[in-house]
Design a protein around this motif. Structure first.
Motif, short mmCIF file in Angstrom:
data_model
loop_
_atom_site.label_atom_id
_atom_site.label_comp_id
_atom_site.label_asym_id
_atom_site.label_seq_id
_atom_site.Cartn_x
_atom_site.Cartn_y
_atom_site.Cartn_z
N VAL A 152 0.90 -1.30 0.08
CA VAL A 152 -0.03 0.01 0.00
C VAL A 152 0.96 1.37 -0.08
O VAL A 152 1.86 1.19 0.66
N THR A 153 0.79 2.21 -0.98
CA THR A 153 1.57 3.45 -0.97
C THR A 153 1.12 4.46 0.09
O THR A 153 -0.01 4.75 0.27
N THR A 154 2.33 4.81 0.60
CA THR A 154 2.31 5.95 1.69
C THR A 154 3.39 6.81 1.36
O THR A 154 4.08 6.63 0.34
N THR A 155 3.52 7.89 2.20
CA THR A 155 4.75 8.87 1.94
C THR A 155 6.08 8.29 1.90
O THR A 155 7.05 8.74 1.64
N ASP A 156 6.17 7.18 2.78
CA ASP A 156 7.37 6.41 3.07
C ASP A 156 7.63 5.34 2.16
O ASP A 156 8.76 4.53 2.16
N SER A 264 11.96 15.66 -1.33
CA SER A 264 10.35 15.99 -1.87
C SER A 264 9.72 16.84 -0.94
O SER A 264 9.50 16.00 0.39
N ASN A 265 9.04 18.04 -0.96
CA ASN A 265 8.68 18.43 0.07
C ASN A 265 7.19 17.82 0.29
O ASN A 265 6.56 17.94 1.40
N VAL A 266 6.66 17.34 -0.77
CA VAL A 266 5.36 16.69 -0.54
C VAL A 266 5.36 15.41 0.27
O VAL A 266 4.63 15.13 1.08
N LEU A 267 6.60 14.58 0.04
CA LEU A 267 6.57 13.38 1.02
C LEU A 267 6.80 13.73 2.14
O LEU A 267 6.54 13.15 3.35
N ALA A 268 7.75 14.89 2.42
CA ALA A 268 8.16 15.23 3.81
C ALA A 268 6.91 15.89 4.60
O ALA A 268 6.99 16.47 5.88
N THR A 270 6.32 19.35 4.28
CA THR A 270 6.87 20.64 4.57
C THR A 270 6.70 21.51 3.37
O THR A 270 6.26 21.48 2.38
N GLY A 271 7.34 23.00 3.66
CA GLY A 271 7.03 23.87 2.62
C GLY A 271 8.25 23.56 1.70
O GLY A 271 8.78 22.41 1.51
N ASP A 272 8.85 24.66 1.05
CA ASP A 272 9.77 24.36 0.17
C ASP A 272 11.11 23.78 0.81
O ASP A 272 11.45 23.90 1.80
N THR A 273 11.94 23.17 0.03
CA THR A 273 13.11 22.13 0.44
C THR A 273 14.28 22.54 -0.19
O THR A 273 14.06 22.80 -1.33
N PRO A 274 15.71 22.48 0.28
CA PRO A 274 16.57 22.74 -0.51
C PRO A 274 17.23 21.70 -1.53
O PRO A 274 16.88 20.61 -1.57
N LEU A 275 17.06 22.49 -2.75
CA LEU A 275 17.91 21.65 -3.82
C LEU A 275 19.54 22.00 -3.63
O LEU A 275 19.98 23.19 -3.92
#
Length: 350
Positions: A152-156, A264-268, A270-275
């Motif tokens: 089953v798909t989750t953010t992890d 990925s900010n979506v998976l984490a 959070t807001g913006d994350t560092p590239l």
């Protein structure tokens, strides 16, 4: 009369400069798949110059991914039912060989030299892999992968990822009981047809990328090289990126020494994350920008990074950024549902 002719020529030159009608040439050109549908497939292939200006747009069916070629004079387009190389403006599609089965391509990867193209096909739960010679577009091998029982798909949940090393294909995918499993596909030393290994349970792998003669894996504890078995080697964790998780990896640059990583900010959640970007020599990777929803990026030979973040195509000056810390960020254009980006060299290059 001579003075009048000189004045006329000088005036024309000034007008050209002031009105912006002087023709500009670009060292590289960009190709972007856009206009994705509900299934996540693209309907347009857009050729853009590196200032974001339109060069040409062609219709594609079921666009999955675009990739550069080893010659840099053409671009590879992956669609659900076929793969082909195209001219920089998206015209002149030349198909890769049939893989020996009816394909439903979902993912592609290349080796570091871009001489091999690995494609994953997933039709009705059946996974197959096919390896091609990129220059001749001929089939090297194809193989049926072991039965896949996705959790089953989750953010992890680790995504399915591909990598190529020589004529060996590597596929990592989520394991039913947690973590990932890796499958190696190759022709046996004795010859014959390609064979897929029994899936090996490994720690979760979120992305794969060829770099410096090795295949790197983005894991929950840092970026690590794969062992010959396909398992991430914790002893090789890249200190420049620390022991934290990344979800996406990209390599490139004129000498192939650039490595970019993003969580990925979506998976984490959070807001913006560092590239972050590493030149292969510095003790620490540097932050280019903090971004959300990175769809893809490409690192051509022109010293820039081109990033699809949300609906925007952004440009960063890598050469300047690594030397001074000024990345000269610029949003080049806004696109409709961009999916994948690659670079090529247009025929007008001086």
């Amino acid at each position: 009369m001579r003075r009048l002719l000189l004045l006329t020529a000088l005036t024309a030159a000034l007008l050209t400069a002031c009105t912006g009608t002087e023709e500009v040439t670009y060292a590289v050109q960009l190709n972007v798949l856009t206009d994705t549908d509900t299934s996540g497939r693209a309907a347009q292939l857009r050729a853009l110059n590196t200032d974001g200006g339109p060069v040409n747009t062609v219709t594609v069916t079921g666009g999955v991914q675009v990739l550069p070629t080893s010659s840099t004079r053409r671009v590879i387009t992956i669609r659900t039912d076929a793969a082909e190389t195209r001219a920089p403006d998206g015209s002149d599609p030349q198909p890769f060989a049939e893989p020996g089965f009816t394909p439903c391509y979902t993912l592609a990867a290349q080796d570091a030299g871009r001489s091999r193209l690995l494609l994953l096909s997933e039709c009705s739960g059946v996974q197959r892999a096919a390896l091609f010679d990129s220059a001749s577009r001929t089939l090297v091998w194809s193989a049926l992968l072991p039965t896949y029982l996705p959790p089953v798909t989750t953010t992890d949940t680790p995504p399915t990822r591909l990598a190529v090393q020589g004529d060996v294909g590597l596929i990592t995918r989520a394991r039913l009981n947690g973590g990932s499993e890796v499958i190696r596909v190759a022709v046996p030393a004795a010859g014959g047809s390609a064979e897929a290994s029994v899936p090996l349970a490994i720690p979760a792998v979120f992305d794969l990328a060829p770099y410096g003669g090795r295949v790197l894996a983005a894991t929950a504890t840092g970026i690590q090289a794969l062992k010959t078995t396909g398992e991430p080697d914790s002893a090789t964790t890249l200190a420049a990126f620390g022991g934290t998780r990344y979800d996406r990896l990209w390599t490139g640059g004129a000498s192939g020494t650039l490595l970019a990583a993003w969580r990925s900010n979506v998976l984490a959640g959070t807001g913006d994350t560092p590239l972050r970007l590493w030149d292969g020599a510095a003790t620490t990777a540097v932050t280019v920008a903090t971004l959300s929803d990175i769809r893809d990026l490409t690192l051509p030979s022109d010293g820039k990074a081109y990033v699809l973040a949300g609906q925007n195509l952004n440009r960063y000056d890598v050469t300047l950024g690594l030397s001074t810390g000024n990345w000269a960020p610029r949003t080049l254009t806004t696109l409709t549902a961009p999916l994948s980006i690659a670079w090529t060299v247009p025929p007008t290059t001086p």
